[in-house]
Motif scaffolding. Structure first.
Motif, short mmCIF file in Angstrom:
data_model
loop_
_atom_site.label_atom_id
_atom_site.label_comp_id
_atom_site.label_asym_id
_atom_site.label_seq_id
_atom_site.Cartn_x
_atom_site.Cartn_y
_atom_site.Cartn_z
N THR A 46 40.31 39.72 16.07
CA THR A 46 40.44 40.75 17.09
C THR A 46 41.54 41.71 16.71
O THR A 46 42.62 41.28 16.27
CB THR A 46 40.75 40.09 18.45
N CYS A 47 41.29 43.00 16.89
CA CYS A 47 42.34 44.01 16.74
C CYS A 47 42.93 44.27 18.12
O CYS A 47 42.22 44.78 19.00
CB CYS A 47 41.77 45.29 16.14
N PRO A 48 44.21 43.94 18.35
CA PRO A 48 44.79 44.06 19.69
C PRO A 48 45.53 45.37 19.92
O PRO A 48 46.41 45.44 20.79
CB PRO A 48 45.78 42.89 19.70
N SER A 49 45.18 46.41 19.15
CA SER A 49 46.05 47.59 19.17
C SER A 49 45.31 48.92 19.23
O SER A 49 45.94 49.97 19.10
CB SER A 49 46.98 47.56 17.96
N PHE A 50 43.99 48.92 19.43
CA PHE A 50 43.24 50.17 19.59
C PHE A 50 42.26 50.04 20.75
O PHE A 50 42.53 50.48 21.85
CB PHE A 50 42.54 50.57 18.28
N ARG A 51 41.08 49.44 20.51
CA ARG A 51 40.12 49.26 21.60
C ARG A 51 40.71 48.47 22.75
O ARG A 51 40.38 48.68 23.92
CB ARG A 51 38.89 48.50 21.10
N TYR A 52 41.55 47.49 22.43
CA TYR A 52 42.14 46.63 23.44
C TYR A 52 43.66 46.83 23.45
O TYR A 52 44.29 46.89 22.40
CB TYR A 52 41.90 45.14 23.12
N HIS A 53 44.22 46.86 24.64
CA HIS A 53 45.68 46.82 24.78
C HIS A 53 46.12 45.36 24.61
O HIS A 53 45.43 44.44 25.07
CB HIS A 53 46.09 47.35 26.15
N PRO A 54 47.27 45.12 23.98
CA PRO A 54 47.70 43.72 23.77
C PRO A 54 47.86 42.91 25.05
O PRO A 54 47.61 41.71 25.05
CB PRO A 54 49.02 43.86 23.01
N ALA A 55 48.23 43.54 26.15
CA ALA A 55 48.34 42.79 27.40
C ALA A 55 46.97 42.29 27.87
O ALA A 55 46.86 41.19 28.43
CB ALA A 55 48.97 43.67 28.49
N VAL A 56 45.92 43.06 27.61
CA VAL A 56 44.57 42.64 27.96
C VAL A 56 44.11 41.52 27.03
O VAL A 56 43.47 40.56 27.46
CB VAL A 56 43.61 43.84 27.90
N GLU A 97 37.21 50.58 15.75
CA GLU A 97 38.24 51.15 16.62
C GLU A 97 38.07 52.64 16.86
O GLU A 97 38.70 53.19 17.76
CB GLU A 97 39.63 50.84 16.04
N HIS A 98 37.21 53.31 16.07
CA HIS A 98 37.04 54.76 16.24
C HIS A 98 36.43 55.12 17.59
O HIS A 98 36.52 56.27 18.03
CB HIS A 98 36.15 55.33 15.12
N VAL A 99 35.82 54.13 18.27
CA VAL A 99 35.04 54.45 19.47
C VAL A 99 35.91 54.99 20.60
O VAL A 99 35.40 55.67 21.50
CB VAL A 99 34.25 53.21 19.96
N ILE A 100 37.22 54.72 20.59
CA ILE A 100 38.08 55.23 21.66
C ILE A 100 38.56 56.64 21.39
O ILE A 100 39.25 57.23 22.23
CB ILE A 100 39.28 54.29 21.90
N GLY A 101 38.24 57.19 20.20
CA GLY A 101 38.55 58.59 19.91
C GLY A 101 40.01 58.90 19.69
O GLY A 101 40.43 60.05 19.87
N GLY A 102 40.79 57.92 19.27
CA GLY A 102 42.22 58.14 19.09
C GLY A 102 42.64 58.43 17.67
O GLY A 102 43.84 58.46 17.38
N GLY A 103 41.68 58.64 16.75
CA GLY A 103 42.03 58.84 15.35
C GLY A 103 42.29 57.52 14.67
O GLY A 103 42.31 56.45 15.30
N TRP A 104 42.50 57.60 13.36
CA TRP A 104 42.69 56.38 12.58
C TRP A 104 43.93 56.57 11.70
O TRP A 104 43.90 57.28 10.70
CB TRP A 104 41.46 56.09 11.73
N PRO A 105 45.05 55.93 12.07
CA PRO A 105 46.31 56.16 11.35
C PRO A 105 46.37 55.40 10.03
O PRO A 105 45.46 54.65 9.66
CB PRO A 105 47.35 55.63 12.33
#
Length: 321
Positions: free
Chosen positions: A73-83, A111-119
């Motif tokens: 799981t990536c806890p830092s784009f699609r999902y917030h770590p608290a979730v 992770e691109h699905v949230i539209g926040g770019g890819w760093p």
């Protein structure tokens, strides 16, 4: 003795099928299981991508012994770590302590699905480190506030906490991720049998902690059919993670792997029903120092024959390792 696991490959089967497969893997005698957490398949030919956390909840009820784990799981784009912390605590309760939380810095594919770019990879690892810190704090109980460079948390609290929080695994591919895994993780996760990854993990505090690897295989009594299926669905895997983390969708992976030949897959993935070829593919992980290896059977509709063969033939042969 090395532990052999089963992969619920969410890119190649629907949610009900995945739950049925892991229940059958438990009956077959696999030591643990993992599930991929994607929003897209790697290639259109795979054809699936259900929500892994719903699958985990159902799998926790459909099984009684086999451990469960996200891989990863990536806890830092699609999902917030608290979730993610809330989801992981809930699955740990549902499974009665059989869950491990595998985390990674993510792939653009999902992770691109949230539209926040890819760093850059550096920023992705910074975000992962903050995420692990937040998740651990929430697992500790009480109210948590966190003010980092990338994440903010205000008075968060997990109201349903297991007696033992899920162990946290961190996926590694190089020195920096190994340092993060050794410092912040309870176990290492990798997809290549590289001894240098384990050495770097140990150097940063990972000595004595479990290390889990993953290996694709393609069982079929017809070897040519196995090679064709591996090529159709898994040729993306030969691109390497520096490429695979960056491409945004199945069309990109199809284009990037257009020149991969079936014989290239056959050289990298054991195909057919020669059990010695499968054992030989697992052996480098054992020799490198991995404690656990999760097998990926390629082909969503070819799990039952693989699980039957594993129970009768493959798992007894791997026990000799």
């Amino acid at each position: 003795m090395v532990r052999i696991g089963y992969t619920m490959m969410s890119e190649q089967a629907g949610p009900r099928e995945l739950v049925g497969h892991v229940a059958a893997a438990e009956r077959a005698g696999f030591d643990f299981s993992v599930v991929s957490d994607h929003s897209f398949p790697w290639l259109d030919a795979q054809g699936h991508s259900p929500y892994a956390w719903s699958v985990l909840g159902a799998a926790a009820q459909a099984t009684s012994r086999i451990p469960l784990m996200t891989y990863v799981t990536c806890p830092s784009f699609r999902y917030h770590p608290a979730v993610v912390a809330q989801k992981a605590a809930t699955v740990q309760l549902l499974s009665e302590g059989r869950f491990r939380l595998g985390l990674g810095s993510g792939e653009n594919l999902n992770e691109h699905v949230i539209g926040g770019g890819w760093p850059s990879a550096r920023v992705r690892l910074e975000r992962l480190e903050e995420a692990v810190e937040i998740i651990r704090s929430l697992f500790g109980g009480g109210y948590v506030s966190y003010h980092g460079v990338h994440f903010q948390v205000e008075n968060a609290k997990l109201w349903d906490l297991p007696a033992e929080p899920p162990p946290i695994g961190v996926a590694v591919s190089g020195e920096r991720s190994c340092a993060l895994a050794g410092t912040h993780g309870d176990l290492l996760i990798a997809t290549e049998p590289k001894r240098e990854l384990l050495s770097a993990f140990d150097a940063h505090g990972g000595a004595g902690k479990p290390r889990v690897g993953q290996l694709p295989v393609c069982y079929d009594t017809d070897r040519e059919a196995a090679v064709a299926r591996a090529h159709e669905q898994f040729r993306w895997s030969l691109g390497g993670w520096k490429v695979n983390a960056e491409l945004p969708g199945p069309a990109g992976f199809a284009q990037a792997s257009a020149h991969v030949r079936p014989e290239d897959l056959a050289a990298a993935v054991p195909c057919g029903d020669d059990v010695e070829a499968f054992v030989d593919a697992v052996r480098p992980y054992v020799e490198a120092g991995f404690d656990e290896i999760a097998l990926v059977q390629i082909g969503g509709d070819r799990q039952d024959p693989f699980l039957d063969w594993s129970e009768r033939t493959l798992l007894p042969a791997l026990a000799d390792l």
